[in-house]
Write an enzyme that holds these catalytic residues in place. Structure first.
Site, PDB file in Angstrom:
ATOM      1  N   SER A 216       4.808  86.137 108.121  1.00 55.29           N
ATOM      2  CA  SER A 216       3.586  86.126 108.942  1.00 55.29           C
ATOM      3  C   SER A 216       3.386  84.703 109.441  1.00 55.29           C
ATOM      4  O   SER A 216       3.955  83.759 108.855  1.00 55.29           O
ATOM      5  CB  SER A 216       2.399  86.539 108.058  1.00 55.29           C
ATOM      6  OG  SER A 216       1.167  86.216 108.680  1.00 55.29           O
TER       7      SER A 216
ATOM      8  N   TYR B  62      -2.540  86.040 100.242  1.00 56.41           N
ATOM      9  CA  TYR B  62      -1.651  86.398 101.357  1.00 56.41           C
ATOM     10  C   TYR B  62      -0.886  85.164 101.844  1.00 56.41           C
ATOM     11  O   TYR B  62       0.329  85.196 102.020  1.00 56.41           O
ATOM     12  CB  TYR B  62      -2.497  87.005 102.475  1.00 56.41           C
ATOM     13  CG  TYR B  62      -1.714  87.668 103.583  1.00 56.41           C
ATOM     14  CD1 TYR B  62      -1.255  88.972 103.472  1.00 56.41           C
ATOM     15  CD2 TYR B  62      -1.450  86.990 104.772  1.00 56.41           C
ATOM     16  CE1 TYR B  62      -0.560  89.591 104.514  1.00 56.41           C
ATOM     17  CE2 TYR B  62      -0.756  87.591 105.815  1.00 56.41           C
ATOM     18  CZ  TYR B  62      -0.310  88.898 105.681  1.00 56.41           C
ATOM     19  OH  TYR B  62       0.380  89.497 106.702  1.00 56.41           O
TER      20      TYR B  62
END
Ligand code: NAD
Length: 260
Positions: free
Chosen positions: A142, A155
């Site tokens: 990401s 995350y």
């Protein structure tokens, strides 16, 4: 040409993983579908792939939060398609809260699915890739593997870790015809981002479309989301003949987010 190599795509019952699975199968790769779907919809998806693309397909609903679940997935893939030649670590989850309020259980879960599973799966399939002298590891990280945002402690930690793991795998296997790369998407239109859109819509009292535009516009110079198929196309490129020396790379597909 490499287009008959079996691919395991984790989290391919939804979103980006599903798009990657479609693109690889359309390109001729046998595909192991995987995700937390009930057996009937798994079987339906498997049939749909086999019918549409004429390639061998399998399905596993192994929960990859544990090492045992990852081992089960590798075993089921071997049974369905033979050795994994292409590993796409795509399965991922999100939970948002400030670090000082982050529930321990969510932290452990995110690290397990978004980071540890990628390690366990790579560890267990790389020996076969090395024996074959060819392999591809594609980690769907990401932009949060490159930069941070508030409220995403677990995350961001997991995705930064996944980028680091990718580089180590690239170095360790550079002599074996194996590449390892991390794709770093910005906002992609999938069910994963819906709760964040809904939260903005309800706190600001605006429509879903307005909330989506606001969410994307906060970070991305390009005010639009990326299509899941774009990540599929890049994955197929990484598996193709011209990406032999493309390894250890962190590849943003992010509308300019990380250029700032
Ligand atoms: P999604 O929610 O649509 O799909 C997630 C997939 O992972 C599903 O198939 C689900 O069944 C599977 N999964 C989740 N937990 C699992 C578990 N414990 N065991 C087995 N399978 C599990 O999400 P998505 O948006 O397609 O995200 C895919 C990847 O892309 C994730 O790693 C995510 O972090 C990353 N990503 C997404 C975006 C975005 O904007 N959507 C942006 C950057 C990165």
């Amino acid at each position: 040409r490499n287009n008959n190599k079996p691919a395991l795509v984790t989290g391919s019952t939804s979103g980006i993983g599903l798009a990657i699975a479609h693109t690889l199968a359309r390109g001729g790769h046998p595909v192991m579908l995987h995700g937390l779907a009930d057996p009937q919809s798994g079987a339906r998806l498997q049939r749909e792939f086999a019918d549409s693309y004429g390639v061998s397909c399998g399905f596993s609903d192994a929960d990859i939060t544990t090492e045992g679940g990852c081992q089960q997935l590798v075993a089921e893939t071997r049974e369905a398609l033979g050795n994994t030649a292409i590993l796409v670590n795509n399965a991922g989850i999100q939970f948002t809260a400030a670090a000082h309020e982050f529930p321990a259980e969510q932290w452990h879960r995110i690290i397990a699915v978004n980071l540890s599973a990628a390690f366990f799966l790579a560890r267990d399939v790389i020996p076969d890739m090395r024996a074959e002298g060819w392999g591809r590891v594609v980690n769907v990280a990401s932009v949060h593997g490159m930069v941070a945002s508030a409220n995403k402690a677990a995350y961001c930690a997991a995705k930064h870790g996944l980028v680091g793991l990718t580089k180590v795998l690239a170095l360790e296997n550079a002599d074996s015809g194996i590449t390892a790369n991390a794709i770093c998407p910005g906002w992609v239109e999938t069910p994963l981002i819906q709760p964040q859109i809904d939260a903005i819509a309800s706190t600001e009292g605006i429509t879903g479309d307005e909330a989506r535009a606001r969410l994307v516009g906060e970070k991305q110079p390009m005010p639009r989301t990326t299509h899941p198929e774009a990540i599929g196309a890049l994955t197929l490129y990484l598996c193709g003949e011209f990406a032999d020396t493309l390894t250890g790379a962190t590849l943003p597909v992010d509308g300019g987010w990380t250029a700032q």
